[in-house]
Design a protein around this motif. Structure first.
Motif, PDB file in Angstrom:
ATOM      1  N   ILE B  62       0.853  -1.179   0.000  1.00 36.66           N
ATOM      2  CA  ILE B  62       0.000   0.000   0.000  1.00 36.66           C
ATOM      3  C   ILE B  62       0.895   1.236   0.000  1.00 36.66           C
ATOM      4  O   ILE B  62       1.981   1.216   0.601  1.00 36.66           O
ATOM      5  CB  ILE B  62      -0.972  -0.031   1.212  1.00 36.66           C
ATOM      6  CG1 ILE B  62      -1.943   1.158   1.205  1.00 36.66           C
ATOM      7  CG2 ILE B  62      -0.212  -0.061   2.533  1.00 36.66           C
ATOM      8  CD1 ILE B  62      -3.078   0.996   2.226  1.00 36.66           C
ATOM      9  N   VAL B 101       2.522  -5.195  -7.993  1.00 32.94           N
ATOM     10  CA  VAL B 101       1.765  -4.861  -9.197  1.00 32.94           C
ATOM     11  C   VAL B 101       0.526  -4.084  -8.758  1.00 32.94           C
ATOM     12  O   VAL B 101      -0.329  -4.620  -8.066  1.00 32.94           O
ATOM     13  CB  VAL B 101       1.330  -6.140  -9.950  1.00 32.94           C
ATOM     14  CG1 VAL B 101       0.532  -5.783 -11.195  1.00 32.94           C
ATOM     15  CG2 VAL B 101       2.537  -6.991 -10.292  1.00 32.94           C
ATOM     16  N   PRO B 102       0.429  -2.817  -9.142  1.00 31.24           N
ATOM     17  CA  PRO B 102      -0.704  -2.011  -8.661  1.00 31.24           C
ATOM     18  C   PRO B 102      -2.029  -2.527  -9.201  1.00 31.24           C
ATOM     19  O   PRO B 102      -2.124  -2.873 -10.388  1.00 31.24           O
ATOM     20  CB  PRO B 102      -0.405  -0.608  -9.192  1.00 31.24           C
ATOM     21  CG  PRO B 102       0.740  -0.722 -10.118  1.00 31.24           C
ATOM     22  CD  PRO B 102       1.372  -2.047  -9.967  1.00 31.24           C
ATOM     23  N   THR B 103      -3.032  -2.590  -8.340  1.00 32.22           N
ATOM     24  CA  THR B 103      -4.341  -3.120  -8.751  1.00 32.22           C
ATOM     25  C   THR B 103      -5.471  -2.114  -8.561  1.00 32.22           C
ATOM     26  O   THR B 103      -6.395  -2.088  -9.360  1.00 32.22           O
ATOM     27  CB  THR B 103      -4.712  -4.374  -7.934  1.00 32.22           C
ATOM     28  OG1 THR B 103      -4.805  -4.013  -6.548  1.00 32.22           O
ATOM     29  CG2 THR B 103      -3.670  -5.473  -8.102  1.00 32.22           C
ATOM     30  N   SER B 104      -5.385  -1.303  -7.521  1.00 32.97           N
ATOM     31  CA  SER B 104      -6.561  -0.525  -7.112  1.00 32.97           C
ATOM     32  C   SER B 104      -6.102   0.791  -6.519  1.00 32.97           C
ATOM     33  O   SER B 104      -5.125   0.828  -5.773  1.00 32.97           O
ATOM     34  CB  SER B 104      -7.350  -1.277  -6.022  1.00 32.97           C
ATOM     35  OG  SER B 104      -7.258  -2.686  -6.192  1.00 32.97           O
ATOM     36  N   GLN B 134      -3.667  -0.165 -15.994  1.00 36.00           N
ATOM     37  CA  GLN B 134      -4.484  -1.342 -15.685  1.00 36.00           C
ATOM     38  C   GLN B 134      -4.839  -1.484 -14.208  1.00 36.00           C
ATOM     39  O   GLN B 134      -4.805  -2.590 -13.629  1.00 36.00           O
ATOM     40  CB  GLN B 134      -3.783  -2.621 -16.186  1.00 36.00           C
ATOM     41  CG  GLN B 134      -3.761  -2.710 -17.696  1.00 36.00           C
ATOM     42  CD  GLN B 134      -5.160  -2.948 -18.259  1.00 36.00           C
ATOM     43  OE1 GLN B 134      -5.753  -4.013 -18.064  1.00 36.00           O
ATOM     44  NE2 GLN B 134      -5.728  -1.927 -18.916  1.00 36.00           N
ATOM     45  N   VAL B 135      -5.179  -0.356 -13.576  1.00 36.07           N
ATOM     46  CA  VAL B 135      -5.694  -0.418 -12.202  1.00 36.07           C
ATOM     47  C   VAL B 135      -7.151   0.015 -12.222  1.00 36.07           C
ATOM     48  O   VAL B 135      -7.619   0.660 -13.161  1.00 36.07           O
ATOM     49  CB  VAL B 135      -4.902   0.478 -11.220  1.00 36.07           C
ATOM     50  CG1 VAL B 135      -3.434   0.108 -11.225  1.00 36.07           C
ATOM     51  CG2 VAL B 135      -5.099   1.960 -11.522  1.00 36.07           C
ATOM     52  N   ALA B 136      -7.872  -0.347 -11.164  1.00 39.34           N
ATOM     53  CA  ALA B 136      -9.248   0.101 -10.992  1.00 39.34           C
ATOM     54  C   ALA B 136      -9.275   1.259  -9.999  1.00 39.34           C
ATOM     55  O   ALA B 136      -8.621   1.199  -8.965  1.00 39.34           O
ATOM     56  CB  ALA B 136     -10.118  -1.048 -10.484  1.00 39.34           C
ATOM     57  N   ILE B 166      -3.122   0.230  -3.817  1.00 36.48           N
ATOM     58  CA  ILE B 166      -2.683  -1.056  -3.301  1.00 36.48           C
ATOM     59  C   ILE B 166      -2.282  -1.942  -4.475  1.00 36.48           C
ATOM     60  O   ILE B 166      -2.682  -1.707  -5.627  1.00 36.48           O
ATOM     61  CB  ILE B 166      -3.714  -1.751  -2.385  1.00 36.48           C
ATOM     62  CG1 ILE B 166      -5.023  -2.031  -3.102  1.00 36.48           C
ATOM     63  CG2 ILE B 166      -3.980  -0.900  -1.147  1.00 36.48           C
ATOM     64  CD1 ILE B 166      -6.029  -2.728  -2.191  1.00 36.48           C
ATOM     65  N   VAL B 168      -0.441  -6.123  -5.518  1.00 38.58           N
ATOM     66  CA  VAL B 168      -0.065  -7.476  -5.081  1.00 38.58           C
ATOM     67  C   VAL B 168       1.390  -7.729  -5.471  1.00 38.58           C
ATOM     68  O   VAL B 168       1.812  -7.373  -6.575  1.00 38.58           O
ATOM     69  CB  VAL B 168      -0.946  -8.562  -5.729  1.00 38.58           C
ATOM     70  CG1 VAL B 168      -2.346  -8.505  -5.167  1.00 38.58           C
ATOM     71  CG2 VAL B 168      -0.977  -8.456  -7.249  1.00 38.58           C
TER      72      VAL B 168
END
Lengths: 365, 365
Positions: B62, B101-104, B134-136, B166, B168
């Motif tokens: 994070i 890997v950034p997700t959100s 490619q993040v939300a 955040i 993974v």
């Protein structure tokens, strides 16, 4: 409350809602970036998005908020170590209202110029609040923004403070708590607030300014023996631990409303819209003395006071009738004060019986 | 750079570091709240905390940051749709620098007064940037803070904008990328920046003000044919997708430095401190024309320019010698421009050979 005012605390609620809707519409168009990947956003039965991020077997929630203009009370009183409770209350109580057990918070402190002692007190308070609700402060950022930050008075560090929290869906839940399963006759259990939270401070300032002029925070609050500045600064009660304790004991609320801007009726309405039902709240907590006093000084109607402020209620949970006793028993050895304040009705409207008054406020929707 | 200046862009770096250390010390005392529970903070081999949150089988990171005073360029040019790239670059490139890997992402927009069109443009840019990497965008908050927010000029919406992301840990990694395994002879691969990122804007303003006075943003930049306001506003290049592509292909950097405030040397130093080694960077990218021009106008030394600004480098990765070719091959069909700019040395210092100059800047530590 037949027609709630469209302006709240001097701000334009309609424009605020419009901007939030625009932001959400753009955000929604990014959700597919995670389809089939870590951080996928879960869709609910109706195809809408359910505020749930999926990481393997883990189901996480995320929320962001700040403490708004309550900061001015700290600037006026020079008391900084309680704001951490307000900051965490705003974010973790939003998470638990959907059934996410808060685990981790990040914070961003925007300042005009740095003052080490003030930062120390703020971060001590954040630490105290994090320990209270058992989350880890995983990091943060302090940004010096010079004249981009304003505040009260010429001295000291001015700042704005916000936070993002993440949490895990409570293991007993299949999906986030949404209010969808609420039915007629369910009871509404309220957790009593400790005073003002982090909302309604524009109305608070107007009332105090009208009564006392510029240095209103120095006035003595006869009921508490403190200054009015201290009374109004009182830290938010963080409700998440109470709800976690209930969930751990198998008491599962069907809907939860964190009482923030918009007050009891509007926050409950957001939960009830999923069931299409209404509520009768005829045994409310009495408002705190600070609220009745400021309502009088600011010449606010009951409609206004119950729209701007929590009037004694930090959080309300909708429970099946046969879970009420267990919920109250679970919380009986804690400092949380709870009470059944009403129940769910078939009619699509919310009725508030104002305590010690014959006034009934009604919100139709 | 033998003795880096202690004041950067008008702010007191020492006090900033002291405040950050204090904040971290309080935060550290909350980490145990998650021991043995969801969101546990992982300890590394030395017993320190490794910036890793553990949720079951999932390993998450994070990070929070904002775009600081670059906002002023948007206020001056009335161009708002590119800042989303700056905001996401700041947070997702910090995450990928540790292998997450950034997700959100969640964002908080603090405004003085709302303007719907400006919010729309900002959120459109955030959407564009989120799709790029490619993040939300999982949510956010827009807070109206009145006079607590300041900015340039009397018109329009003033604001500060920050974000928490955040991510993974990439599945190929056992633990976050930290620089611990860096060895003498490893190569330093740089990703070329697109221009200024979200750092060094106080120095930028000083240079432009000194040259042109108050309305410096309206001056024509002969090299681009645009106004200088537009040149300086140019959006940050988000590097995360490049590193993800490398990791997916089995190219694993041993250390990564996201070039933010403090420039090449200071950001690389933070990575090298884990190995106790140094670096020789003798084939740097040439700085962008905007940087050399502002360096001249602001009469900045090379030491100052390389401390405040990225001077052509968005991110640098330390790779084993035999992975360099593969890394460059993986990125050859992308728009990222890369180059080996130097290598790791045993001596505990960082040497920068300033391009087109005989100057060598040295940072000892």
């Amino acid at each position: 409350m037949a027609t709630p005012p469209t302006k709240q605390s001097g701000f334009d609620i309609d424009l605020g809602n419009q901007c939030s809707a625009t932001a959400y519409n753009w955000a929604k168009r990014t959700f597919q970036n995670r389809d089939g990947k870590a951080g996928e956003l879960s869709r609910d039965l109706e195809g809408g998005f359910s505020n749930l991020m999926i990481f393997g077997e883990q189901r996480l929630g995320i929320g962001s908020d700040g403490i708004g203009t309550k900061v001015e009370l700290a600037e006026r009183t020079k008391i900084y170590h309680t704001l951490g409770f307000d900051l965490l209350a705003m974010v973790v109580d939003d998470l638990i209202a959907s059934g996410f057990v808060p685990t981790s918070v990040s914070n961003i402190l925007d300042v005009d110029v740095l003052d080490h002692d003030t930062v120390d007190q703020l971060m001590r308070g954040l630490h105290d609040a994090a320990n209270f609700c058992q989350v880890a402060v995983t990091g943060g950022e302090i940004a010096e923004l010079g004249s981009r930050i304003g505040g009260w008075g010429d001295e000291g560090m001015h700042f704005n403070w916000c936070s993002t929290a993440i949490g895990v869906l409570h293991p007993s839940l299949e999906k986030p708590i949404s209010g969808r399963t609420v039915k007629v006759g369910d009871k509404i259990l309220a957790i009593k607030s400790r005073g003002f939270r982090s909302n309604g401070f524009s109305a608070i300032r107007r009332s105090m300014q009208a009564k006392f002029g510029d240095n209103w925070h120095e006035q003595s609050d006869e009921q508490t023996g403190k200054s009015w500045g201290e009374t109004l600064l009182s830290p938010s009660l963080i409700c998440a631990p109470a709800i976690v304790k209930c969930l751990d004991a198998g008491v599962v609320p069907k809907g939860i409303a964190h009482i923030t801007g918009g007050g009891l009726a509007d926050n409950l309405r957001r939960v009830l819209k999923h069931s299409g039902l209404g509520a009768l709240m005829n045994d409310l907590f009495a408002p705190h003395h600070s609220m009745t006093q400021l309502q009088e000084w600011g010449e606010l109607s009951n409609e206004q006071a119950y729209l701007y402020w929590n009037m004694g209620h930090a959080m309300i949970a909708i429970l099946d009738n046969d879970q009420i006793e267990k919920a109250q028993s679970v919380l009986s050895d804690t400092d949380y004060e709870t009470k059944v304040i009403g129940h769910i009705i078939a009619e699509k409207s919310i009725h508030l019986h104002v305590p010690d008054s014959t006034d009934v406020l009604t919100l139709n929707y």
